[in-house]
Design a protein around this motif. Structure first.
Motif, PDB file in Angstrom:
ATOM      1  N   ASN A 149       0.837  -1.207   0.000  1.00 51.83           N
ATOM      2  CA  ASN A 149       0.000   0.000   0.000  1.00 51.83           C
ATOM      3  C   ASN A 149       0.871   1.255   0.000  1.00 51.83           C
ATOM      4  O   ASN A 149       0.585   2.219  -0.713  1.00 51.83           O
ATOM      5  N   ALA A 150       1.920   1.231   0.815  1.00 50.43           N
ATOM      6  CA  ALA A 150       2.813   2.383   0.921  1.00 50.43           C
ATOM      7  C   ALA A 150       3.512   2.669  -0.414  1.00 50.43           C
ATOM      8  O   ALA A 150       3.549   3.810  -0.873  1.00 50.43           O
ATOM      9  N   GLU A 151       4.027   1.613  -1.015  1.00 48.98           N
ATOM     10  CA  GLU A 151       4.725   1.769  -2.304  1.00 48.98           C
ATOM     11  C   GLU A 151       3.771   2.328  -3.356  1.00 48.98           C
ATOM     12  O   GLU A 151       4.106   3.284  -4.072  1.00 48.98           O
ATOM     13  N   ASN A 152       2.593   1.730  -3.448  1.00 53.47           N
ATOM     14  CA  ASN A 152       1.617   2.161  -4.456  1.00 53.47           C
ATOM     15  C   ASN A 152       1.139   3.580  -4.215  1.00 53.47           C
ATOM     16  O   ASN A 152       0.893   4.326  -5.172  1.00 53.47           O
ATOM     17  N   ARG A 153       0.999   3.968  -2.956  1.00 49.69           N
ATOM     18  CA  ARG A 153       0.533   5.327  -2.649  1.00 49.69           C
ATOM     19  C   ARG A 153       1.505   6.366  -3.202  1.00 49.69           C
ATOM     20  O   ARG A 153       1.100   7.371  -3.788  1.00 49.69           O
ATOM     21  N   ILE A 154       2.793   6.117  -3.047  1.00 47.87           N
ATOM     22  CA  ILE A 154       3.773   7.090  -3.558  1.00 47.87           C
ATOM     23  C   ILE A 154       3.852   7.027  -5.076  1.00 47.87           C
ATOM     24  O   ILE A 154       3.806   8.056  -5.753  1.00 47.87           O
ATOM     25  N   LYS A 182      11.853   8.770   0.094  1.00 43.80           N
ATOM     26  CA  LYS A 182      10.969   8.066   1.043  1.00 43.80           C
ATOM     27  C   LYS A 182      10.571   6.696   0.495  1.00 43.80           C
ATOM     28  O   LYS A 182      10.472   5.725   1.252  1.00 43.80           O
ATOM     29  N   LEU A 183      10.365   6.605  -0.806  1.00 43.96           N
ATOM     30  CA  LEU A 183      10.045   5.313  -1.418  1.00 43.96           C
ATOM     31  C   LEU A 183      11.238   4.368  -1.270  1.00 43.96           C
ATOM     32  O   LEU A 183      11.061   3.178  -0.969  1.00 43.96           O
ATOM     33  N   GLY A 184      12.436   4.895  -1.448  1.00 43.40           N
ATOM     34  CA  GLY A 184      13.637   4.094  -1.204  1.00 43.40           C
ATOM     35  C   GLY A 184      13.689   3.600   0.232  1.00 43.40           C
ATOM     36  O   GLY A 184      14.047   2.451   0.499  1.00 43.40           O
ATOM     37  N   LYS A 185      13.296   4.453   1.157  1.00 42.37           N
ATOM     38  CA  LYS A 185      13.265   4.064   2.573  1.00 42.37           C
ATOM     39  C   LYS A 185      12.248   2.946   2.801  1.00 42.37           C
ATOM     40  O   LYS A 185      12.516   1.988   3.530  1.00 42.37           O
ATOM     41  N   ILE A 186      11.088   3.060   2.172  1.00 43.41           N
ATOM     42  CA  ILE A 186      10.043   2.041   2.323  1.00 43.41           C
ATOM     43  C   ILE A 186      10.531   0.696   1.788  1.00 43.41           C
ATOM     44  O   ILE A 186      10.369  -0.337   2.445  1.00 43.41           O
ATOM     45  N   TYR A 187      11.145   0.704   0.619  1.00 47.54           N
ATOM     46  CA  TYR A 187      11.684  -0.545   0.069  1.00 47.54           C
ATOM     47  C   TYR A 187      12.793  -1.104   0.967  1.00 47.54           C
ATOM     48  O   TYR A 187      12.906  -2.317   1.140  1.00 47.54           O
ATOM     49  N   THR A 188      13.597  -0.227   1.557  1.00 45.27           N
ATOM     50  CA  THR A 188      14.646  -0.673   2.475  1.00 45.27           C
ATOM     51  C   THR A 188      14.032  -1.309   3.723  1.00 45.27           C
ATOM     52  O   THR A 188      14.500  -2.359   4.180  1.00 45.27           O
ATOM     53  N   ILE A 190      17.282  -3.795  -3.969  1.00 49.36           N
ATOM     54  CA  ILE A 190      17.461  -3.449  -5.384  1.00 49.36           C
ATOM     55  C   ILE A 190      16.443  -2.402  -5.802  1.00 49.36           C
ATOM     56  O   ILE A 190      16.779  -1.409  -6.451  1.00 49.36           O
ATOM     57  N   GLN A 191      15.181  -2.589  -5.409  1.00 50.00           N
ATOM     58  CA  GLN A 191      14.143  -1.602  -5.732  1.00 50.00           C
ATOM     59  C   GLN A 191      14.444  -0.270  -5.047  1.00 50.00           C
ATOM     60  O   GLN A 191      14.259   0.800  -5.640  1.00 50.00           O
ATOM     61  N   ALA A 192      14.906  -0.338  -3.803  1.00 45.96           N
ATOM     62  CA  ALA A 192      15.249   0.892  -3.080  1.00 45.96           C
ATOM     63  C   ALA A 192      16.299   1.681  -3.856  1.00 45.96           C
ATOM     64  O   ALA A 192      16.162   2.891  -4.060  1.00 45.96           O
TER      65      ALA A 192
END
Length: 182
Positions: free
Chosen positions: A58-63, A86-92, A98-100
């Motif tokens: 949900n977090a990834e999609n929201r951004i 922030k998206l990089g932080k979420i993936y981390t 890799i996505q981060a």
């Protein structure tokens, strides 16, 4: 302002459910104000709260689907860079390094293109951090050293301390005890 401060205190105290309720109210206010930037920034804050509650998808999609398109429409590159960070932080947080790194590189390239240097140390640190957890110590050390240099140049004590600590951990992993002490 009071509501935003209260939400920050709730986040600091790991009370994400109540913080999310307040942030959702702030989001509705931002949407009513017709400010694309305020609306997008609310999405970023809500995404972080979702990530802290381990609602990573949900977090990834929201951004990706809500905040970034709003920043694009507003031509707000500074906040778009911050959203990618922030998206990089979420993936981390979700251990998807890799996505981060992919989104951090997007932030880095846009920052260079738009000559916005204030995020350089943070991005470099986060790239080095991701590489550390992928056990790519050589590249991690290189990026963390660059982050430390940038942080020192810009007076960013937080990144300076974090990079120094991570460089010490790398030295320990490599059995370079003398380097770890400095």
């Amino acid at each position: 302002v009071l509501q935003a401060n209260l939400a920050s205190i709730l986040i600091f105290n790991n009370n994400y459910t109540e913080a999310k309720i307040l942030e959702e109210e702030l989001y509705l206010d931002a949407k009513k104000s017709k400010s694309l930037t305020n609306e997008a920034n609310s999405h970023v804050k809500l995404a972080l709260l979702e990530a802290y509650s381990q609602e990573y998808t949900n977090a990834e999609n929201r951004i990706i689907r809500k905040a970034i398109p709003l920043f694009n429409r507003a031509k707000d590159y500074d906040n778009k860079i911050n959203a990618w960070i922030k998206l990089g932080k979420i993936y981390t947080l979700n251990k998807k390094y890799i996505q981060a790194q992919w989104f951090l590189i997007q932030a880095q390239e846009l920052a260079k293109l738009k000559n916005i240097a204030k995020y350089d140390a943070q991005i470099e640190f986060m790239l080095g951090y991701a590489k550390f957890y992928q056990n790519n110590l050589h590249m991690s050390e290189k990026e963390l050293t660059q982050a430390l240099k940038l942080a020192q140049e810009n007076g960013n004590k937080y990144i300076e301390i974090a990079a120094t600590q991570m460089l010490g951990e790398i030295a320990l992993k490599q059995n370079k005890i003398d380097d770890a002490e400095t």
